[in-house]
Design a protein around this motif. Structure first.
Motif, PDB file in Angstrom:
ATOM      1  N   LEU A 132      -3.859  79.455  58.071  1.00 16.83           N
ATOM      2  CA  LEU A 132      -3.510  78.161  58.665  1.00 16.83           C
ATOM      3  C   LEU A 132      -4.750  77.644  59.379  1.00 16.83           C
ATOM      4  O   LEU A 132      -5.029  78.015  60.515  1.00 16.83           O
ATOM      5  N   ALA A 133      -5.511  76.802  58.682  1.00 16.15           N
ATOM      6  CA  ALA A 133      -6.824  76.379  59.162  1.00 16.15           C
ATOM      7  C   ALA A 133      -6.769  75.019  59.834  1.00 16.15           C
ATOM      8  O   ALA A 133      -5.901  74.191  59.552  1.00 16.15           O
ATOM      9  N   ALA A 134      -7.714  74.795  60.729  1.00  8.86           N
ATOM     10  CA  ALA A 134      -7.853  73.486  61.369  1.00  8.86           C
ATOM     11  C   ALA A 134      -9.267  73.354  61.905  1.00  8.86           C
ATOM     12  O   ALA A 134      -9.895  74.342  62.317  1.00  8.86           O
ATOM     13  N   GLY A 135      -9.757  72.130  61.912  1.00 15.66           N
ATOM     14  CA  GLY A 135     -11.088  71.861  62.426  1.00 15.66           C
ATOM     15  C   GLY A 135     -11.860  70.952  61.496  1.00 15.66           C
ATOM     16  O   GLY A 135     -11.311  70.365  60.557  1.00 15.66           O
ATOM     17  N   GLU A 136     -13.146  70.862  61.754  1.00 12.94           N
ATOM     18  CA  GLU A 136     -14.015  69.984  60.976  1.00 12.94           C
ATOM     19  C   GLU A 136     -14.043  70.427  59.507  1.00 12.94           C
ATOM     20  O   GLU A 136     -14.241  71.599  59.195  1.00 12.94           O
ATOM     21  N   LYS A 137     -13.876  69.455  58.612  1.00 13.53           N
ATOM     22  CA  LYS A 137     -13.749  69.753  57.183  1.00 13.53           C
ATOM     23  C   LYS A 137     -14.941  70.540  56.655  1.00 13.53           C
ATOM     24  O   LYS A 137     -14.775  71.517  55.913  1.00 13.53           O
ATOM     25  N   ALA A 138     -16.156  70.143  57.016  1.00 12.97           N
ATOM     26  CA  ALA A 138     -17.353  70.811  56.492  1.00 12.97           C
ATOM     27  C   ALA A 138     -17.424  72.265  56.934  1.00 12.97           C
ATOM     28  O   ALA A 138     -17.879  73.137  56.184  1.00 12.97           O
ATOM     29  N   LEU A 139     -16.954  72.545  58.142  1.00 16.46           N
ATOM     30  CA  LEU A 139     -16.961  73.925  58.641  1.00 16.46           C
ATOM     31  C   LEU A 139     -15.917  74.768  57.921  1.00 16.46           C
ATOM     32  O   LEU A 139     -16.160  75.937  57.607  1.00 16.46           O
ATOM     33  N   ILE A 140     -14.742  74.182  57.662  1.00 18.28           N
ATOM     34  CA  ILE A 140     -13.714  74.898  56.905  1.00 18.28           C
ATOM     35  C   ILE A 140     -14.236  75.223  55.511  1.00 18.28           C
ATOM     36  O   ILE A 140     -14.049  76.336  54.997  1.00 18.28           O
ATOM     37  N   GLU A 141     -14.910  74.257  54.893  1.00 14.80           N
ATOM     38  CA  GLU A 141     -15.448  74.481  53.552  1.00 14.80           C
ATOM     39  C   GLU A 141     -16.481  75.602  53.549  1.00 14.80           C
ATOM     40  O   GLU A 141     -16.539  76.403  52.610  1.00 14.80           O
ATOM     41  N   LYS A 142     -17.290  75.695  54.602  1.00 14.71           N
ATOM     42  CA  LYS A 142     -18.286  76.766  54.683  1.00 14.71           C
ATOM     43  C   LYS A 142     -17.614  78.130  54.763  1.00 14.71           C
ATOM     44  O   LYS A 142     -18.071  79.108  54.162  1.00 14.71           O
ATOM     45  N   ALA A 143     -16.509  78.181  55.504  1.00 19.63           N
ATOM     46  CA  ALA A 143     -15.801  79.451  55.669  1.00 19.63           C
ATOM     47  C   ALA A 143     -14.820  79.745  54.536  1.00 19.63           C
ATOM     48  O   ALA A 143     -14.278  80.855  54.478  1.00 19.63           O
ATOM     49  N   GLN A 144     -14.614  78.799  53.617  1.00 20.04           N
ATOM     50  CA  GLN A 144     -13.553  78.934  52.624  1.00 20.04           C
ATOM     51  C   GLN A 144     -13.643  80.193  51.770  1.00 20.04           C
ATOM     52  O   GLN A 144     -12.602  80.814  51.478  1.00 20.04           O
ATOM     53  N   PRO A 145     -14.847  80.644  51.338  1.00 15.75           N
ATOM     54  CA  PRO A 145     -14.877  81.898  50.562  1.00 15.75           C
ATOM     55  C   PRO A 145     -14.275  83.083  51.330  1.00 15.75           C
ATOM     56  O   PRO A 145     -13.621  83.946  50.734  1.00 15.75           O
ATOM     57  N   VAL A 146     -14.480  83.122  52.630  1.00 16.10           N
ATOM     58  CA  VAL A 146     -13.901  84.183  53.448  1.00 16.10           C
ATOM     59  C   VAL A 146     -12.392  84.006  53.549  1.00 16.10           C
ATOM     60  O   VAL A 146     -11.630  84.967  53.416  1.00 16.10           O
ATOM     61  N   LEU A 147     -11.951  82.778  53.761  1.00 16.56           N
ATOM     62  CA  LEU A 147     -10.513  82.513  53.846  1.00 16.56           C
ATOM     63  C   LEU A 147      -9.827  82.831  52.519  1.00 16.56           C
ATOM     64  O   LEU A 147      -8.697  83.345  52.502  1.00 16.56           O
ATOM     65  N   ASP A 148     -10.501  82.536  51.399  1.00 16.74           N
ATOM     66  CA  ASP A 148      -9.928  82.838  50.087  1.00 16.74           C
ATOM     67  C   ASP A 148      -9.794  84.337  49.867  1.00 16.74           C
ATOM     68  O   ASP A 148      -8.871  84.787  49.180  1.00 16.74           O
ATOM     69  N   SER A 149     -10.713  85.116  50.413  1.00 13.59           N
ATOM     70  CA  SER A 149     -10.609  86.573  50.319  1.00 13.59           C
ATOM     71  C   SER A 149      -9.448  87.086  51.162  1.00 13.59           C
ATOM     72  O   SER A 149      -8.683  87.952  50.724  1.00 13.59           O
ATOM     73  N   MET A 150      -9.299  86.536  52.346  1.00 12.72           N
ATOM     74  CA  MET A 150      -8.267  86.995  53.260  1.00 12.72           C
ATOM     75  C   MET A 150      -6.871  86.609  52.816  1.00 12.72           C
ATOM     76  O   MET A 150      -5.911  87.343  53.058  1.00 12.72           O
ATOM     77  N   GLY A 151      -6.733  85.428  52.193  1.00 16.39           N
ATOM     78  CA  GLY A 151      -5.404  84.890  51.960  1.00 16.39           C
ATOM     79  C   GLY A 151      -5.142  84.444  50.538  1.00 16.39           C
ATOM     80  O   GLY A 151      -6.055  84.162  49.763  1.00 16.39           O
ATOM     81  N   GLN A 152      -3.860  84.358  50.206  1.00 16.44           N
ATOM     82  CA  GLN A 152      -3.452  83.854  48.904  1.00 16.44           C
ATOM     83  C   GLN A 152      -3.516  82.332  48.853  1.00 16.44           C
ATOM     84  O   GLN A 152      -3.581  81.737  47.770  1.00 16.44           O
ATOM     85  N   LYS A 153      -3.504  81.686  50.018  1.00 16.50           N
ATOM     86  CA  LYS A 153      -3.691  80.240  50.089  1.00 16.50           C
ATOM     87  C   LYS A 153      -4.093  79.858  51.496  1.00 16.50           C
ATOM     88  O   LYS A 153      -3.886  80.616  52.452  1.00 16.50           O
ATOM     89  N   THR A 154      -4.687  78.662  51.604  1.00 15.03           N
ATOM     90  CA  THR A 154      -5.038  78.100  52.908  1.00 15.03           C
ATOM     91  C   THR A 154      -4.299  76.796  53.088  1.00 15.03           C
ATOM     92  O   THR A 154      -4.359  75.908  52.227  1.00 15.03           O
ATOM     93  N   VAL A 155      -3.581  76.672  54.177  1.00 19.51           N
ATOM     94  CA  VAL A 155      -2.934  75.416  54.556  1.00 19.51           C
ATOM     95  C   VAL A 155      -3.770  74.807  55.671  1.00 19.51           C
ATOM     96  O   VAL A 155      -3.954  75.428  56.720  1.00 19.51           O
ATOM     97  N   VAL A 156      -4.305  73.610  55.424  1.00 26.20           N
ATOM     98  CA  VAL A 156      -5.094  72.930  56.449  1.00 26.20           C
ATOM     99  C   VAL A 156      -4.136  72.108  57.299  1.00 26.20           C
ATOM    100  O   VAL A 156      -3.524  71.144  56.828  1.00 26.20           O
ATOM    101  N   ALA A 157      -4.007  72.504  58.551  1.00 25.32           N
ATOM    102  CA  ALA A 157      -3.018  71.891  59.436  1.00 25.32           C
ATOM    103  C   ALA A 157      -3.510  70.585  60.053  1.00 25.32           C
ATOM    104  O   ALA A 157      -2.696  69.790  60.538  1.00 25.32           O
ATOM    105  N   GLY A 158      -4.831  70.374  60.076  1.00 27.23           N
ATOM    106  CA  GLY A 158      -5.342  69.143  60.663  1.00 27.23           C
ATOM    107  C   GLY A 158      -6.812  69.259  61.008  1.00 27.23           C
ATOM    108  O   GLY A 158      -7.416  70.332  60.871  1.00 27.23           O
TER     109      GLY A 158
END
Length: 284
Positions: A132-158
């Motif tokens: 369940l991610a939130a924050g600046e879009k560019a920062l989420i995108e930078k971290a996305q490979p890590v989030l994809d490893s951790m989770g089956q999906k990412t829900v961007v809450a805002g």
């Protein structure tokens, strides 16, 4: 990609092993060094301080118990976070705590997002969490490979750090409710002279069925509570949910009642056991 994992509780350990399995360059740190030491044999670098852990990281995960602990590691890492790194706050710390963490990160000039982890031990160990991610879009995108490893999906809450926390509190209110509800129904079934498993058979496959009821209900029937999500951890979250609800005009009758039954189980010595031990709060 280099990832620092700060905090090696149940969830932190599972996440660190998932990231190692997926080929990330992982550095770990934990306040109690004995939890970190075994990770050296699993391919991780073990750091002696948060500053050392984050020094070369691209993504930093804080998975600690409460807001004060997050602030402690942010303070300890000040001046050591590399340019271009992103700090991913993944601890359930409530709205007020998140606000303090945001202020601390801003004071230190540390780019911060949040990615709350929805799930327990096994999903953390197998990369099947829901993030369940939130924050600046560019920062989420930078971290996305890590989030994809951790989770089956990412829900961007805002776009605001705190939106993910809000969604996590709502989700954990549901987890607390269905776990305690399962415990109550099993306790009633047993008290009325029936085999408690008959309750699980009755809901199986129906509109009211839940895989979680069967998973946690099996523990309750056996009276065996190996920790997947520690009861005192959820009890802490129930308090955060109650605080957020009161502050925003939501009636707290149900969450306050849940707080009492989880407290009753904790008082019986089950604080470090799995949340399914809430069953003992109903008198067993």
């Amino acid at each position: 990609m280099k990832v620092a994992v700060l905090g090696l509780g149940i969830m932190g350990q599972g996440v660190a092993r998932t990231l190692l399995r997926d080929g990330f360059d992982v550095t770990v740190w934990n306040r109690s060094s004995e939890k970190a030491a075994p990770f050296a044999d699993e391919g991780a670098t073990v750091a002696e301080s948060p500053a050392a852990a984050v020094a070369d990281a691209d993504v930093i995960l804080s998975i600690v118990f409460d807001a004060d602990s997050v602030i402690d590691v942010l303070d300890a890492a000040e001046g050591h976070v590399p340019d271009g790194a992103v700090w991913v706050q993944s601890s359930t710390i409530g709205l007020e705590g998140t606000g303090r963490v945001v202020e601390t990160a801003a004071k230190h000039g540390i780019p911060l997002i949040e990615a709350m982890m929805l799930g327990t031990k096994t999903p953390a160990e197998t990369g099947k969490l829901v993030m369940l991610a939130a924050g600046e879009k560019a920062l989420i995108e930078k971290a996305q490979p890590v989030l994809d490893s951790m989770g089956q999906k990412t829900v961007v809450a805002g776009p605001t750090v705190g939106n993910g926390t809000a969604l996590k509190l709502a989700a954990n209110a549901w987890i607390a409710t269905i776990t305690a509800g399962t415990a109550q129904s099993l306790a009633v079934t047993k008290a009325l002279g029936l085999d408690p498993d008959l309750f699980l058979q009755a809901i199986d496959g129906g509109a009211s069925d839940s895989p979680y009821a069967h998973q946690k209900g099996a523990n309750m029937i056996k009276g065996d509570y190996p920790a997947s999500f520690a009861l005192d951890g959820l009890r802490k979250d129930v308090g955060l949910i109650a605080d957020a609800s009161r502050a925003n005009g939501v009636d707290t009758t149900l969450i306050d009642a849940l707080g009492k039954v989880y407290a009753a189980a904790s008082d019986k010595g089950h604080g470090d056991d799995d949340i399914s031990s809430v069953y003992t709060g109903f008198g067993d």
